[in-house]
Scaffold this active site. Structure first.
Site, mmCIF file in Angstrom:
data_model
loop_
_atom_site.group_PDB
_atom_site.id
_atom_site.type_symbol
_atom_site.label_atom_id
_atom_site.label_comp_id
_atom_site.label_asym_id
_atom_site.label_seq_id
_atom_site.Cartn_x
_atom_site.Cartn_y
_atom_site.Cartn_z
ATOM 1 C CG MET A 25 -2.071 -1.013 1.075
ATOM 2 S SD MET A 25 -3.278 -0.906 2.398
ATOM 3 C CE MET A 25 -2.402 -1.685 3.731
ATOM 4 C CB ALA A 26 1.157 3.931 -2.509
ATOM 5 C CD GLN A 78 3.103 -3.357 -6.521
ATOM 6 O OE1 GLN A 78 2.813 -2.216 -6.177
ATOM 7 N NE2 GLN A 78 2.217 -4.339 -6.567
ATOM 8 C CB CYS A 108 -1.323 1.572 -9.902
ATOM 9 S SG CYS A 108 -1.558 3.234 -9.233
ATOM 10 C CE LYS A 147 -2.305 -6.149 -4.804
ATOM 11 N NZ LYS A 147 -2.805 -4.823 -5.093
ATOM 12 N N GLY A 232 -5.186 -5.805 3.138
ATOM 13 C CA GLY A 232 -4.712 -4.439 2.997
ATOM 14 C C GLY A 232 -5.311 -3.523 4.036
HETATM 15 C C1 LIG Z 1 -3.788 3.400 0.427
HETATM 16 C C2 LIG Z 1 -3.630 2.253 -0.524
HETATM 17 C C3 LIG Z 1 -2.475 2.161 -1.265
HETATM 18 C C4 LIG Z 1 -2.291 1.088 -2.145
HETATM 19 N N1 LIG Z 1 -1.106 0.968 -2.819
HETATM 20 C C5 LIG Z 1 -0.885 -0.119 -3.594
HETATM 21 C C6 LIG Z 1 0.389 -0.320 -4.214
HETATM 22 O O1 LIG Z 1 1.343 0.464 -4.066
HETATM 23 N N2 LIG Z 1 0.526 -1.422 -5.007
HETATM 24 C C7 LIG Z 1 -0.495 -2.321 -5.192
HETATM 25 O O2 LIG Z 1 -0.304 -3.301 -5.911
HETATM 26 N N3 LIG Z 1 -1.684 -2.167 -4.601
HETATM 27 C C8 LIG Z 1 -1.889 -1.099 -3.804
HETATM 28 N N4 LIG Z 1 -3.096 -0.969 -3.152
HETATM 29 C C9 LIG Z 1 -4.115 -2.017 -3.303
HETATM 30 C C10 LIG Z 1 -4.005 -3.065 -2.184
HETATM 31 O O3 LIG Z 1 -2.791 -3.757 -2.271
HETATM 32 C C11 LIG Z 1 -5.188 -4.069 -2.242
HETATM 33 O O4 LIG Z 1 -5.114 -4.803 -3.440
HETATM 34 C C12 LIG Z 1 -6.544 -3.392 -2.154
HETATM 35 O O5 LIG Z 1 -6.546 -2.382 -1.137
HETATM 36 C C13 LIG Z 1 -7.670 -4.379 -1.862
HETATM 37 O O6 LIG Z 1 -7.430 -5.054 -0.663
HETATM 38 P P1 LIG Z 1 -8.146 -4.668 0.763
HETATM 39 O O7 LIG Z 1 -9.623 -4.699 0.535
HETATM 40 O O8 LIG Z 1 -7.651 -5.742 1.681
HETATM 41 O O9 LIG Z 1 -7.672 -3.302 1.128
HETATM 42 C C14 LIG Z 1 -3.306 0.112 -2.297
HETATM 43 C C15 LIG Z 1 -4.467 0.229 -1.549
HETATM 44 C C16 LIG Z 1 -4.647 1.281 -0.665
HETATM 45 C C17 LIG Z 1 -5.910 1.349 0.147
#
Ligand SMILES: Cc1cc2nc3c(=O)[nH]c(=O)nc-3n(C[C@H](O)[C@H](O)[C@H](O)COP(=O)(O)O)c2cc1C
Length: 352
Positions: A25-26, A78, A108, A147, A232
């Site tokens: 998560m960024a 990543q 993304c 991903k 996440g």
């Molecule tokens: C704040 C935020 C930042 C994220 N940054 C990335 C990232 O850098 N790379 C990525 O592949 N997914 C990123 N995601 C997606 C998450 O890895 C994940 O796939 C998505 O939030 C769904 O899962 P969750 O319902 O458990 O949050 C991000 C999600 C959030 C909420």
């Protein structure tokens, strides 16, 4: 169907000790977050997305620093980008830094990234996506994973045609977040699509999206055949969610435990990002840790107004003096800093 979340599985030669993966998560997945995730049971943790161009140029302004510590491995780093040669170069740097896995972001949905042809856009350009995976896979000897989202548009099934091609191109595992890029984080993750993807590829698939509790994790694993679930948002300021998913121990942490984890997180983040960057970065974490009915709203708001991290820490100790004991125990148990293996620049924005 019986599902054991403690089962070991593999991505290529990399052994992953549980079927729970902490999401990249960024703006969240700093080293403190990843180490904490491993402590609470995640079998694999992942850096936030790193710009391959940023790595190539070593641009300090857009780059932070990645430290790979012994106690966060196995770790995936990543990368994102759309130029196969630049991605290959970045991947080689990531491998040299000590990452166990190089993960590629084709998920993304953020404009800043998609308008450069990277992230989820590549799901609409499968030939280029395959060239990226091929170039990265031939540049490194560690496993390469991808991903992805379901596709760009709502209802898209692009992941089902692109996914198997990415595996042919060299992907050793796929993580699917089955929302469209257009959906961002609205609606729900459609894990029926994850099940379809599992049936189409012979590499492990990780299911990402809306895994918030043990019951959901077990259902998704059982109904999709995925090798693991990724967590996440549920783990933001809440590592106890990981323990609940893994162990079924749904016990709310005490106020002392919450404050101890938060202060440890703050201290580690200051070490990693420096005081200046950490001050802004940490503000969202105050709400995440102290929310969920754990502390009054006014207290969280007060912390975000304090100008320095030292003042936040003092205020937290004043409110919960007993947090000193669990904090001392946590710090004692942390490995010494000479276990940090290497620093590498990483970018700070993104999503997926
Ligand atoms: C704040 C935020 C930042 C994220 N940054 C990335 C990232 O850098 N790379 C990525 O592949 N997914 C990123 N995601 C997606 C998450 O890895 C994940 O796939 C998505 O939030 C769904 O899962 P969750 O319902 O458990 O949050 C991000 C999600 C959030 C909420």
């Amino acid at each position: 169907m019986q599902v054991n979340l403690h089962e070991t599985w593999q991505i290529g030669p990399v052994e992953i000790p549980s079927r729970l993966v902490l999401a990249p998560m960024a703006g969240v997945s700093v080293q403190a977050f990843r180490r904490q995730g491993r402590r609470f049971g995640a079998g694999l943790v992942c850096s936030e997305m790193v710009s391959c161009a940023g790595l190539q140029h070593g641009n300090e302004r857009t780059l932070g620093y990645l430290r790979i510590a012994a106690d966060e491995r196995p770790l995936a780093v990543q990368i994102f980008g759309s130029d196969p040669a630049v991605m290959a170069e970045a991947a080689a740097m990531v491998e040299a830094a000590g990452a166990d896995i190089v993960d590629i972001n084709f998920g993304c949905p953020v404009k800043k990234v998609t308008k450069t042809g990277a992230g989820a856009t590549l799901l609409d350009e499968p030939d280029r996506a395959c060239r990226v995976v091929e170039a990265v896979a031939s540049a490194v000897s560690v496993p390469v994973t991808v991903k992805l989202r379901r596709g760009l548009e709502n209802g898209s099934r692009a992941c089902l045609s692109v996914g198997p091609r990415l595996v042919e191109a060299g992907a050793a595992s796929l993580t699917l977040h089955p929302r469209s890029a257009k959906q961002m984080y609205t609606g729900t993750a459609d894990h029926a699509l994850t099940a379809e993807l599992v049936s189409l590829v012979d590499v492990p698939v990780v299911a990402s999206g809306d895994i918030t509790a043990r019951a959901r994790a077990k259902t998704v694993l059982a109904t999709t055949g995925a090798a693991a679930v990724m967590v996440g948002r549920a783990a933001q300021g809440n590592p106890w969610a990981l323990r609940e998913i893994l162990e079924g121990e749904g016990v709310e942490p005490s106020r002392e435990e919450v404050v101890a984890e938060l202060i440890l997180f703050m201290r580690e983040t200051v070490r990693e990002l420096g005081e200046h960057r950490a001050t802004g970065f940490l503000k969202k974490f105050y709400g995440w840790y102290l929310g969920r009915g754990r502390f009054p709203r006014a207290f969280k708001a007060e912390l975000t107004q304090l100008p320095t991290i030292a003042e936040v820490e003092a205020r937290l100790f004043a409110a919960v003096p007993g947090a000193r004991f669990p904090l001392a125990r946590l710090e004692e148990d942390l490995p010494q800093s000479d276990e940090v293996l290497l620093d590498l620049p990483i970018s700070i924005y993104g999503g997926g």
